[in-house]
Scaffold this active site. Structure first.
Site, mmCIF file in Angstrom:
data_model
loop_
_atom_site.group_PDB
_atom_site.id
_atom_site.type_symbol
_atom_site.label_atom_id
_atom_site.label_comp_id
_atom_site.label_asym_id
_atom_site.label_seq_id
_atom_site.Cartn_x
_atom_site.Cartn_y
_atom_site.Cartn_z
ATOM 1 N N GLU A 173 -12.384 -3.911 31.836
ATOM 2 C CA GLU A 173 -11.272 -4.659 31.240
ATOM 3 C C GLU A 173 -11.690 -5.390 29.959
ATOM 4 O O GLU A 173 -11.421 -6.585 29.805
ATOM 5 C CB GLU A 173 -10.683 -5.633 32.267
ATOM 6 C CG GLU A 173 -10.010 -4.917 33.424
ATOM 7 C CD GLU A 173 -9.312 -5.862 34.402
ATOM 8 O OE1 GLU A 173 -9.443 -7.096 34.241
ATOM 9 O OE2 GLU A 173 -8.623 -5.364 35.314
ATOM 10 N N GLU A 292 -8.560 0.568 39.489
ATOM 11 C CA GLU A 292 -8.060 -0.652 40.148
ATOM 12 C C GLU A 292 -6.563 -0.482 40.348
ATOM 13 O O GLU A 292 -5.821 -0.344 39.366
ATOM 14 C CB GLU A 292 -8.344 -1.918 39.326
ATOM 15 C CG GLU A 292 -9.803 -2.351 39.315
ATOM 16 C CD GLU A 292 -10.005 -3.725 38.702
ATOM 17 O OE1 GLU A 292 -9.090 -4.574 38.818
ATOM 18 O OE2 GLU A 292 -11.074 -3.947 38.102
#
Length: 499
Positions: A173, A292
């Site tokens: 991320e 995710e």
């Protein structure tokens, strides 16, 4: 009663099943590792301190590939801290979750835990506070057989055989301001490309995952993927996708249609990746790693100040307790991943234990299944062979967020002998009779028919009532003359095994 019809064309194959689509995720966050998979004082703990009751549940869940050690945690991770004699490992602050990391579980211990669960390791490297050299060192420590400084260090630490990790994530991320060391897309694309090139110089057979957007709601979504891939396309194999869903403001109708957002996410990233590939005149296609995905009541956690400056070891963080409605949505998200398996080749349910997880534990006590455990475990067990995308003829209902959404969603898998049909009924009020033409599957018997539903869509399994919700038999299913007829309860996920 509302009716739906599903037809199956055996030629409408999406892709052969890659078992990595049933992956999960373990991060050093809250009680996922400590007091989750690892609790040395527990009655079931083995010599490494791992809870064997949790191991049994992980095996039942059917998770295949485990992404580790983060997550946001990886952007401050010094892998060297996590190897060697445990009594000599440094204790560090984890800036991602404002907790204390003892490093009592590290690379070698976690790899041994994976062998107990029958899972494969998907390792993430730190590109937040570190870079190419640390990534290469970790690769050498994990994968080189012997005869070098770091491989011999691994052997001296008690792990003679290399870990043989093939799939590696290049950071986590990196578009998010919450990420330690976050970057612009151009800066991240450059460091990811250089790291990937160096790692593949060491081992050309590695499969590398470059960071995509943290969610489809990020202001840079789309542009981030394009810019990063323009830098790294020829050096990587996957781009990551992350998506979490929750019911907001009592809008159950929109929540039950969350998979429409996941579909949009997938289609947008695929189109962007293919645009870059065409621009570069590349012959390869970038795959998606949806590493995710889950239900996460993030709004509530942000309001509760769980992440604070107390700097505790394994604080209780992000311990969502899931309802029947949550499990139905999760089952539908998994259907969507399967229907896009030609491009989504890997996925990781985030996370595995205690932290937004299908498995919960109590220190010194029980481990139990959340509602979300069931659609994942059954799908992982029954899905075999190839994925077939069915044609679904059904009415729609109105949602505030996604417009009109189909009342029923479904996907089919088959290996030519055994087949499975997975279904969701999104209606809050009506049972739906579904007729499924299964002639092309060659099925003549129903071997299993289960459903997850309850009169109370918000029923949950808790420490006090661990078995409140479970699978029920899907009554009344009939297979005759090549037509499978089932009645789906309102707000339900169902699975049927045929042969």
């Amino acid at each position: 009663m509302t009716q739906a019809r599903i037809s199956i064309d055996r030629e409408a194959v999406v892709a052969p099943i890659d078992r990595r689509i049933f992956g999960s995720f373990v991060e050093h966050l809250g009680r996922c590792v400590y007091d989750g998979i690892y609790e040395p004082g527990h009655p079931t703990a083995n010599e490494d301190g791992f809870r064997l009751d949790v191991v049994d549940l992980v095996r039942e869940l059917g998770s295949t590939t485990i992404r580790y050690p983060g997550g946001n945690f990886v952007s401050g991770f010094r892998w060297e801290d996590s190897v060697g004699p445990r009594d000599q490992r440094p204790v560090r602050r984890d800036l991602a979750w404002h907790s204390i990391e003892t490093n009592q579980v590290g690379v070698d211990e976690f790899s041994r835990w994976l062998k107990l669960t029958g899972s494969e390791l998907m390792m993430a490297v730190n590109l937040g506070t570190r870079g190419i050299e640390a990534a290469l060192d970790l690769l050498e420590y994990c994968n080189h057989p012997s005869g070098t400084a770091l491989s011999d260090q691994r052997i001296a630490n008690g792990t003679v055989e290399p870990h043989g990790i093939t799939m590696w994530c290049l950071g986590n991320e990196m578009d998010g301001p919450w990420q330690t060391g976050y970057m612009t897309a151009e800066d991240y694309g450059k460091i990811a490309a250089r790291t990937a090139q160096a790692m593949k110089t060491a081992d050309k057979n590695l499969e590398l995952v470059v960071c995509g957007s943290s969610s489809s709601s990020m202001p840079t979504f789309g542009d981030w993927e394009r810019t990063v891939l323009e830098q790294a396309y020829e050096h990587v194999d996957f781009i990551s996708c992350h998506a979490y869903y929750q019911e907001r403001g009592g809008d159950l109708a929109s929540y039950l249609a969350s998979s429409l957002d996941m579909q949009y996410f997938i289609e947008t990233v695929v189109a962007t990746a293919d645009h870059v590939g065409n621009k570069l005149k590349s012959k390869k296609k970038i795959k998606l790693s949806f590493d995710e995905w889950n239900i996460w009541y993030l709004d509530e956690h942000q309001a509760s100040d769980e992440v604070n400056d107390e700097w505790r070891v394994a604080p209780r963080q992000l311990e969502d307790v899931y309802s029947v409605a949550d499990a139905v949505v999760l089952g539908n998200l998994l259907i969507t991943l399967l229907k896009n398996h030609d491009r989504v080749a890997s996925a990781s349910l985030a996370q595995l234990v205690n932290v937004i997880a299908p498995i919960m534990t109590e220190p010194g006590g029980a481990a139990w299944r959340q509602t979300t455990f069931f659609p994942f475990s059954v799908t992982s067990r029954l899905a075999k062979g190839e994925i077939v995308k069915p044609r679904i003829d059904v009415g729609t209902y109105s949602t505030a967020v996604y417009g009109d959404a189909p009342l029923v969603d479904s996907v089919v898998t088959t290996d030519g002998v055994n087949s499975a049909v997975f279904l969701v009924n999104r209606s809050q009020t009506e049972s739906i009779e579904v007729q499924i033409a299964v002639t092309e599957l060659g099925a003549s018997s129903i071997d299993e028919a289960v459903t997850l539903w309850d009169d109370d869509v918000y029923a949950k399994n808790t420490l006090a009532d661990q078995n409140r919700v479970g699978l029920k038999q899907l009554d009344g299913a009939v297979l005759a003359d090549g037509v499978l007829t089932v009645t789906l309860p309102p707000v339900s996920w169902s699975a049927l095994a045929l042969s």
